[in-house]
Design a protein around this motif. Structure first.
Motif, PDB file in Angstrom:
ATOM      1  N   THR A 258       8.151  11.275  13.497  1.00  0.00           N
ATOM      2  CA  THR A 258       7.213  12.301  13.026  1.00  0.00           C
ATOM      3  C   THR A 258       7.796  13.090  11.858  1.00  0.00           C
ATOM      4  O   THR A 258       7.128  13.239  10.812  1.00  0.00           O
ATOM      5  N   PRO A 259       9.008  13.652  11.954  1.00  0.00           N
ATOM      6  CA  PRO A 259       9.575  14.315  10.771  1.00  0.00           C
ATOM      7  C   PRO A 259       9.725  13.393   9.572  1.00  0.00           C
ATOM      8  O   PRO A 259       9.514  13.820   8.430  1.00  0.00           O
ATOM      9  N   VAL A 260      10.066  12.131   9.808  1.00  0.00           N
ATOM     10  CA  VAL A 260      10.187  11.188   8.692  1.00  0.00           C
ATOM     11  C   VAL A 260       8.840  11.014   8.003  1.00  0.00           C
ATOM     12  O   VAL A 260       8.747  11.000   6.767  1.00  0.00           O
ATOM     13  N   GLY A 261       7.772  10.890   8.794  1.00  0.00           N
ATOM     14  CA  GLY A 261       6.446  10.767   8.213  1.00  0.00           C
ATOM     15  C   GLY A 261       6.047  11.994   7.409  1.00  0.00           C
ATOM     16  O   GLY A 261       5.418  11.878   6.353  1.00  0.00           O
ATOM     17  N   LEU A 262       6.425  13.174   7.889  1.00  0.00           N
ATOM     18  CA  LEU A 262       6.110  14.399   7.153  1.00  0.00           C
ATOM     19  C   LEU A 262       6.956  14.520   5.885  1.00  0.00           C
ATOM     20  O   LEU A 262       6.481  15.039   4.865  1.00  0.00           O
ATOM     21  N   LEU A 263       8.189  14.059   5.935  1.00  0.00           N
ATOM     22  CA  LEU A 263       9.023  14.063   4.726  1.00  0.00           C
ATOM     23  C   LEU A 263       8.448  13.125   3.664  1.00  0.00           C
ATOM     24  O   LEU A 263       8.546  13.406   2.465  1.00  0.00           O
ATOM     25  N   ALA A 264       7.856  12.033   4.096  1.00  0.00           N
ATOM     26  CA  ALA A 264       7.268  11.060   3.169  1.00  0.00           C
ATOM     27  C   ALA A 264       5.772  11.272   3.025  1.00  0.00           C
ATOM     28  O   ALA A 264       5.030  10.319   2.737  1.00  0.00           O
ATOM     29  N   LEU A 265       5.316  12.495   3.195  1.00  0.00           N
ATOM     30  CA  LEU A 265       3.882  12.777   3.193  1.00  0.00           C
ATOM     31  C   LEU A 265       3.230  12.425   1.860  1.00  0.00           C
ATOM     32  O   LEU A 265       2.128  11.861   1.820  1.00  0.00           O
ATOM     33  N   GLN A 266       3.899  12.753   0.755  1.00  0.00           N
ATOM     34  CA  GLN A 266       3.317  12.495  -0.566  1.00  0.00           C
ATOM     35  C   GLN A 266       3.042  11.004  -0.803  1.00  0.00           C
ATOM     36  O   GLN A 266       1.915  10.633  -1.138  1.00  0.00           O
ATOM     37  N   PRO A 267       4.041  10.136  -0.662  1.00  0.00           N
ATOM     38  CA  PRO A 267       3.741   8.707  -0.894  1.00  0.00           C
ATOM     39  C   PRO A 267       2.783   8.120   0.128  1.00  0.00           C
ATOM     40  O   PRO A 267       1.969   7.258  -0.206  1.00  0.00           O
ATOM     41  N   LEU A 268       2.865   8.562   1.390  1.00  0.00           N
ATOM     42  CA  LEU A 268       1.926   8.059   2.395  1.00  0.00           C
ATOM     43  C   LEU A 268       0.494   8.457   2.066  1.00  0.00           C
ATOM     44  O   LEU A 268      -0.436   7.649   2.165  1.00  0.00           O
ATOM     45  N   ALA A 269       0.308   9.728   1.663  1.00  0.00           N
ATOM     46  CA  ALA A 269      -1.029  10.185   1.294  1.00  0.00           C
ATOM     47  C   ALA A 269      -1.512   9.494   0.032  1.00  0.00           C
ATOM     48  O   ALA A 269      -2.705   9.172  -0.103  1.00  0.00           O
ATOM     49  N   GLY A 270      -0.603   9.246  -0.922  1.00  0.00           N
ATOM     50  CA  GLY A 270      -0.988   8.536  -2.132  1.00  0.00           C
ATOM     51  C   GLY A 270      -1.445   7.118  -1.833  1.00  0.00           C
ATOM     52  O   GLY A 270      -2.417   6.629  -2.429  1.00  0.00           O
ATOM     53  N   ALA A 271      -0.751   6.456  -0.885  1.00  0.00           N
ATOM     54  CA  ALA A 271      -1.161   5.103  -0.504  1.00  0.00           C
ATOM     55  C   ALA A 271      -2.518   5.109   0.184  1.00  0.00           C
ATOM     56  O   ALA A 271      -3.356   4.233  -0.035  1.00  0.00           O
ATOM     57  N   ALA A 272      -2.745   6.132   1.030  1.00  0.00           N
ATOM     58  CA  ALA A 272      -4.039   6.235   1.712  1.00  0.00           C
ATOM     59  C   ALA A 272      -5.157   6.580   0.741  1.00  0.00           C
ATOM     60  O   ALA A 272      -6.299   6.127   0.903  1.00  0.00           O
ATOM     61  N   ASP A 273      -4.818   7.375  -0.263  1.00  0.00           N
ATOM     62  CA  ASP A 273      -5.820   7.817  -1.240  1.00  0.00           C
ATOM     63  C   ASP A 273      -6.086   6.754  -2.304  1.00  0.00           C
ATOM     64  O   ASP A 273      -7.109   6.788  -2.992  1.00  0.00           O
ATOM     65  N   GLY A 274      -5.157   5.825  -2.458  1.00  0.00           N
ATOM     66  CA  GLY A 274      -5.309   4.806  -3.481  1.00  0.00           C
ATOM     67  C   GLY A 274      -5.056   5.299  -4.883  1.00  0.00           C
ATOM     68  O   GLY A 274      -5.418   4.637  -5.864  1.00  0.00           O
ATOM     69  N   SER A 275      -4.397   6.475  -5.007  1.00  0.00           N
ATOM     70  CA  SER A 275      -4.130   7.027  -6.335  1.00  0.00           C
ATOM     71  C   SER A 275      -2.847   6.426  -6.899  1.00  0.00           C
ATOM     72  O   SER A 275      -1.935   6.078  -6.150  1.00  0.00           O
ATOM     73  N   PRO A 276      -2.732   6.294  -8.212  1.00  0.00           N
ATOM     74  CA  PRO A 276      -1.500   5.779  -8.817  1.00  0.00           C
ATOM     75  C   PRO A 276      -0.307   6.659  -8.491  1.00  0.00           C
ATOM     76  O   PRO A 276      -0.450   7.856  -8.214  1.00  0.00           O
TER      77      PRO A 276
END
Length: 325
Positions: A258-276
């Motif tokens: 869970t903390p690892v996922g929150l630390l990587a929140l930006q790239p994970l959200a970018g992948a989900a959003d499909g943004s460059p």
């Protein structure tokens, strides 16, 4: 049956059914004997004690003997990571944007975050100096300061660190609360070393002529690097300990997801959003990803416990074709 007794019996639901049948009446009787006359509700300390005892018995019933040591191992890794980040953010706070830039600030600091980061550095000092019952209180205070930043900034209309910085700090802090009271000297001093390392890293990355803000790419890279480092350390610990038949590293890795996922929140959200990768993800994607990480990560632990309990349950041999009727 009194209201107090009925409420104590409801709290026994935290214990396994077999344990309740065997010792439930004894446990409730003990709490009733110690309760003050006229009390109608269990004391908060009694509630916490019963829930903690029930969880402990459920873990024992499932045969998972390495879970509690795994929680403590995860707490050590999470605490060191949180304090290292706090040291870095503390130096960052000392470099606000120039006055003519139009960026808001809090006096000589970037934001209200300076209060929280100093609280985490004090928690590092408490690890080395305070007795066992106080070092966890120091971490709890730092966690509360992290949570309080959001309403404090809204009430005062002053800047605060962004949520993609605060959320991983909160996740690491909650895991760090599972640390043990009994700590060797090396573990008591290590948080101070982590704080110094974070401060030194930030000092080497900033200068008086360079205003390093939370929106800078450096902050995002710092969090992503921390996510990779925590995951790699957890996996290596799990593999190394497993070679000796010690599975606490596996449980620690599961807890730290869970903390690892929150630390990587930006790239994970970018992948989900499909943004460059060059563009930040939308607020909706960040919020949805953070909610998903906060739900899925903790849910993996009871699932793993249920699977472990099922695997540990002795199997009943079924009937074969050669079995006489």
């Amino acid at each position: 049956m009194t209201d107090l007794e009925r409420r104590y019996l409801r709290l026994l639901a935290a214990y396994p059914a077999d344990y309740r049948r065997a010792r439930g009446a004894e446990i409730v009787g003990t709490y009733l004997d110690l309760a003050q006359p006229g009390r109608r509700w269990p004391a908060p300390a009694d509630v916490a004690d019963l829930v903690r005892g029930g969880l402990r018995q459920r873990v024992r019933a499932s045969g998972v003997i390495h879970l509690v040591p795994g929680v403590r191992l995860a707490a050590v890794v999470a605490l060191l990571t949180a304090i290292t980040l706090a040291g870095t953010w503390t130096v960052l706070e000392l470099h606000p944007a120039p006055p003519n830039s139009g960026e808001p600030s809090v006096g000589p600091f970037v934001s209200l975050g300076i209060v929280t980061w100093v609280g985490w550095l004090l928690a590092a000092a408490a690890q080395a100096l305070a007795p066992g019952r106080w070092h966890r209180r120091a971490v709890a205070l730092a966690v509360l300061l992290t949570v309080a930043l959001v309403p404090a900034a809204a009430l005062t209309d002053l800047p605060r660190p962004p949520l993609f910085v605060l959320l991983p700090q909160l996740g690491l802090g909650l895991v760090a609360l599972g640390s043990s009271r009994e700590r060797p000297v090396s573990l008591r001093v290590t948080p101070l070393v982590a704080a110094v390392a974070g401060l030194a890293f930030a000092v080497s990355s900033t200068s008086n002529s360079f205003a390093w803000t939370y929106r800078a790419l450096t902050a995002e890279l710092m969090l992503q690097s921390a996510a990779v480092a925590v995951l790699v350390v957890a996996v290596l610990l799990a593999m190394g300990l497993a070679l000796r038949g010690d599975h606490r590293g596996g449980w620690a890795t599961l807890i730290l997801l869970t903390p690892v996922g929150l630390l990587a929140l930006q790239p994970l959200a970018g992948a989900a959003d499909g943004s460059p990768a060059a563009f930040p993800p939308s607020w909706t994607a960040l919020a949805a990803t953070a909610g998903l990480v906060a739900l899925v990560g903790p849910a993996l632990l009871p699932v793993a416990l249920a699977v472990r309990a099922r695997l540990a349950r002795p199997s009943t041999p079924g009937r074969t074709w050669n079995t006489p009727r």
